[in-house]
Design a protein around this motif. Sequence first.
Motif, PDB file in Angstrom:
ATOM      1  N   ALA A  10     -47.878  29.382  -7.515  1.00  0.00           N
ATOM      2  CA  ALA A  10     -46.460  29.043  -7.568  1.00  0.00           C
ATOM      3  C   ALA A  10     -45.861  29.236  -6.180  1.00  0.00           C
ATOM      4  CB  ALA A  10     -45.744  29.931  -8.591  1.00  0.00           C
ATOM      5  N   LEU A  11     -44.923  28.413  -5.850  1.00  0.00           N
ATOM      6  CA  LEU A  11     -44.188  28.376  -4.587  1.00  0.00           C
ATOM      7  C   LEU A  11     -44.952  27.677  -3.462  1.00  0.00           C
ATOM      8  CD1 LEU A  11     -42.485  31.893  -4.559  1.00  0.00           C
ATOM      9  CD2 LEU A  11     -41.614  29.746  -5.478  1.00  0.00           C
ATOM     10  N   GLU A  12     -46.241  27.389  -3.647  1.00  0.00           N
ATOM     11  CA  GLU A  12     -46.956  26.627  -2.617  1.00  0.00           C
ATOM     12  C   GLU A  12     -46.561  25.160  -2.737  1.00  0.00           C
ATOM     13  OE1 GLU A  12     -51.072  27.753  -1.402  1.00  0.00           O
ATOM     14  OE2 GLU A  12     -51.029  28.777  -3.345  1.00  0.00           O
ATOM     15  N   PRO A  13     -46.352  24.478  -1.608  1.00  0.00           N
ATOM     16  CA  PRO A  13     -45.899  23.089  -1.666  1.00  0.00           C
ATOM     17  C   PRO A  13     -46.946  22.148  -2.256  1.00  0.00           C
ATOM     18  CG  PRO A  13     -46.333  23.748   0.601  1.00  0.00           C
ATOM     19  CD  PRO A  13     -46.477  24.972  -0.246  1.00  0.00           C
ATOM     20  N   SER A  14     -46.468  21.150  -2.952  1.00  0.00           N
ATOM     21  CA  SER A  14     -47.335  20.141  -3.543  1.00  0.00           C
ATOM     22  C   SER A  14     -47.986  19.301  -2.449  1.00  0.00           C
ATOM     23  CB  SER A  14     -46.520  19.230  -4.470  1.00  0.00           C
ATOM     24  OG  SER A  14     -47.304  18.173  -4.940  1.00  0.00           O
ATOM     25  N   THR A  15     -49.218  18.867  -2.711  1.00  0.00           N
ATOM     26  CA  THR A  15     -49.932  18.055  -1.723  1.00  0.00           C
ATOM     27  C   THR A  15     -49.853  16.561  -2.036  1.00  0.00           C
ATOM     28  OG1 THR A  15     -52.001  18.268  -2.953  1.00  0.00           O
ATOM     29  CG2 THR A  15     -51.573  19.912  -1.248  1.00  0.00           C
ATOM     30  N   ASN A  16     -49.279  16.197  -3.170  1.00  0.00           N
ATOM     31  CA  ASN A  16     -49.243  14.791  -3.579  1.00  0.00           C
ATOM     32  C   ASN A  16     -47.825  14.219  -3.611  1.00  0.00           C
ATOM     33  OD1 ASN A  16     -52.043  14.671  -3.994  1.00  0.00           O
ATOM     34  ND2 ASN A  16     -51.844  15.509  -6.045  1.00  0.00           N
ATOM     35  N   LYS A  17     -46.932  14.778  -2.836  1.00  0.00           N
ATOM     36  CA  LYS A  17     -45.522  14.404  -2.919  1.00  0.00           C
ATOM     37  C   LYS A  17     -45.289  12.904  -2.719  1.00  0.00           C
ATOM     38  CE  LYS A  17     -43.528  18.799  -1.613  1.00  0.00           C
ATOM     39  NZ  LYS A  17     -42.633  19.513  -0.718  1.00  0.00           N
ATOM     40  N   GLU A  41     -39.684  21.005  -7.513  1.00  0.00           N
ATOM     41  CA  GLU A  41     -39.330  22.354  -7.974  1.00  0.00           C
ATOM     42  C   GLU A  41     -40.110  22.710  -9.232  1.00  0.00           C
ATOM     43  OE1 GLU A  41     -35.068  22.432  -8.363  1.00  0.00           O
ATOM     44  OE2 GLU A  41     -34.764  22.485  -6.184  1.00  0.00           O
ATOM     45  N   ALA A  42     -40.263  21.751 -10.149  1.00  0.00           N
ATOM     46  CA  ALA A  42     -41.022  22.013 -11.378  1.00  0.00           C
ATOM     47  C   ALA A  42     -42.498  22.240 -11.056  1.00  0.00           C
ATOM     48  CB  ALA A  42     -40.859  20.847 -12.349  1.00  0.00           C
ATOM     49  N   LEU A  43     -43.084  21.379 -10.230  1.00  0.00           N
ATOM     50  CA  LEU A  43     -44.493  21.535  -9.875  1.00  0.00           C
ATOM     51  C   LEU A  43     -44.743  22.847  -9.150  1.00  0.00           C
ATOM     52  CD1 LEU A  43     -45.451  17.969  -8.572  1.00  0.00           C
ATOM     53  CD2 LEU A  43     -45.951  18.963 -10.813  1.00  0.00           C
ATOM     54  N   GLU A  44     -43.888  23.154  -8.215  1.00  0.00           N
ATOM     55  CA  GLU A  44     -44.106  24.309  -7.354  1.00  0.00           C
ATOM     56  C   GLU A  44     -43.676  25.619  -7.985  1.00  0.00           C
ATOM     57  OE1 GLU A  44     -42.214  22.926  -3.747  1.00  0.00           O
ATOM     58  OE2 GLU A  44     -43.721  21.348  -3.510  1.00  0.00           O
ATOM     59  N   SER A  45     -43.189  25.563  -9.223  1.00  0.00           N
ATOM     60  CA  SER A  45     -42.779  26.798  -9.907  1.00  0.00           C
ATOM     61  C   SER A  45     -43.927  27.430 -10.684  1.00  0.00           C
ATOM     62  CB  SER A  45     -41.600  26.525 -10.840  1.00  0.00           C
ATOM     63  OG  SER A  45     -42.020  25.753 -11.950  1.00  0.00           O
ATOM     64  N   SER A  54     -51.833  22.388 -15.241  1.00  0.00           N
ATOM     65  CA  SER A  54     -51.339  23.759 -15.307  1.00  0.00           C
ATOM     66  C   SER A  54     -51.594  24.334 -16.692  1.00  0.00           C
ATOM     67  CB  SER A  54     -49.844  23.811 -15.001  1.00  0.00           C
ATOM     68  OG  SER A  54     -49.386  25.139 -14.955  1.00  0.00           O
ATOM     69  N   ASN A  55     -51.828  25.636 -16.745  1.00  0.00           N
ATOM     70  CA  ASN A  55     -51.949  26.322 -18.028  1.00  0.00           C
ATOM     71  C   ASN A  55     -50.627  26.211 -18.772  1.00  0.00           C
ATOM     72  OD1 ASN A  55     -54.614  27.395 -17.932  1.00  0.00           O
ATOM     73  ND2 ASN A  55     -53.903  28.836 -16.392  1.00  0.00           N
ATOM     74  N   ASP A  56     -50.728  26.087 -20.086  1.00  0.00           N
ATOM     75  CA  ASP A  56     -49.535  25.907 -20.899  1.00  0.00           C
ATOM     76  C   ASP A  56     -49.745  26.617 -22.234  1.00  0.00           C
ATOM     77  OD1 ASP A  56     -47.078  24.961 -21.767  1.00  0.00           O
ATOM     78  OD2 ASP A  56     -47.672  22.863 -21.834  1.00  0.00           O
ATOM     79  N   ASN A  57     -48.663  26.892 -22.918  1.00  0.00           N
ATOM     80  CA  ASN A  57     -48.726  27.396 -24.279  1.00  0.00           C
ATOM     81  C   ASN A  57     -47.876  26.449 -25.116  1.00  0.00           C
ATOM     82  OD1 ASN A  57     -49.273  28.885 -26.510  1.00  0.00           O
ATOM     83  ND2 ASN A  57     -48.011  30.632 -25.937  1.00  0.00           N
ATOM     84  N   ASP A  58     -48.492  25.344 -25.513  1.00  0.00           N
ATOM     85  CA  ASP A  58     -47.798  24.273 -26.203  1.00  0.00           C
ATOM     86  C   ASP A  58     -47.342  24.721 -27.590  1.00  0.00           C
ATOM     87  OD1 ASP A  58     -47.536  21.069 -26.089  1.00  0.00           O
ATOM     88  OD2 ASP A  58     -48.053  21.702 -28.131  1.00  0.00           O
ATOM     89  N   VAL A  59     -46.149  24.344 -27.981  1.00  0.00           N
ATOM     90  CA  VAL A  59     -45.586  24.739 -29.264  1.00  0.00           C
ATOM     91  C   VAL A  59     -46.407  24.193 -30.430  1.00  0.00           C
ATOM     92  CG1 VAL A  59     -43.960  22.806 -29.393  1.00  0.00           C
ATOM     93  CG2 VAL A  59     -43.423  24.960 -30.550  1.00  0.00           C
ATOM     94  N   HIS A  60     -47.109  23.082 -30.245  1.00  0.00           N
ATOM     95  CA  HIS A  60     -47.886  22.469 -31.324  1.00  0.00           C
ATOM     96  C   HIS A  60     -49.302  22.999 -31.426  1.00  0.00           C
ATOM     97  CE1 HIS A  60     -44.808  19.407 -30.269  1.00  0.00           C
ATOM     98  NE2 HIS A  60     -44.632  19.474 -31.577  1.00  0.00           N
ATOM     99  N   VAL A  61     -49.969  23.228 -30.288  1.00  0.00           N
ATOM    100  CA  VAL A  61     -51.401  23.562 -30.306  1.00  0.00           C
ATOM    101  C   VAL A  61     -51.737  24.902 -29.667  1.00  0.00           C
ATOM    102  CG1 VAL A  61     -52.094  21.148 -30.406  1.00  0.00           C
ATOM    103  CG2 VAL A  61     -51.887  22.282 -28.176  1.00  0.00           C
ATOM    104  N   GLY A  62     -50.756  25.557 -29.083  1.00  0.00           N
ATOM    105  CA  GLY A  62     -51.017  26.846 -28.439  1.00  0.00           C
ATOM    106  C   GLY A  62     -51.581  26.678 -27.036  1.00  0.00           C
ATOM    107  N   PRO A  63     -52.467  27.586 -26.622  1.00  0.00           N
ATOM    108  CA  PRO A  63     -52.982  27.553 -25.254  1.00  0.00           C
ATOM    109  C   PRO A  63     -53.692  26.234 -24.947  1.00  0.00           C
ATOM    110  CG  PRO A  63     -53.571  29.613 -26.320  1.00  0.00           C
ATOM    111  CD  PRO A  63     -53.014  28.721 -27.381  1.00  0.00           C
TER     112      PRO A  63
END
Length: 143
Positions: free
Chosen positions: A12-19, A46-50, A71-80
């Motif tokens: 997080a906070l590192e700049p995106s390389t595909n801007k 901001e969303a990507l780099e967060s 990115s890792n996620d915890n989706d409301v429908h399927v979980g991790p």
Amino acid sequence: MIPELRVQFLNALEPSTNKHLYSKAWDEFIELQVMDKQTWIRNLHEALESVPRWEIRMELDGVAVGGIVLSNDNDVHVGPCLSVIAQYVLPEYRFRSISLHCMRIAMRTARQCNIPILAYTHRKGDWRYETIYRRTNVQATKG
């Protein structure tokens, strides 16, 4: 021709390389144009780099032609799960298996990280997206 890959894990906070790739998406997809281009690009970055993320850049002859961000996620429908939070391939390089190659890398990354599901959206048309969940054949941990 198989594209050359540049795979990076970014904290997080590192700049995106595909801007520059994603700024071209705004020009192409009308649903992104609900706000001006600079605001959309700033919000996307901001969303990507967060979040910690994997950024994969596809290059042909040294030119970036596509990219995907995971990115890792915890989706409301399927979980991790591992979520595709951004993906774009330049129009002139579509139908050359670059998107398919990106998705194979996403699935392989999920498996290597022991994440049971890959989640992504598929654009079906203007303002139309389908969310897709694919099992990675990794057992989910109960907890």
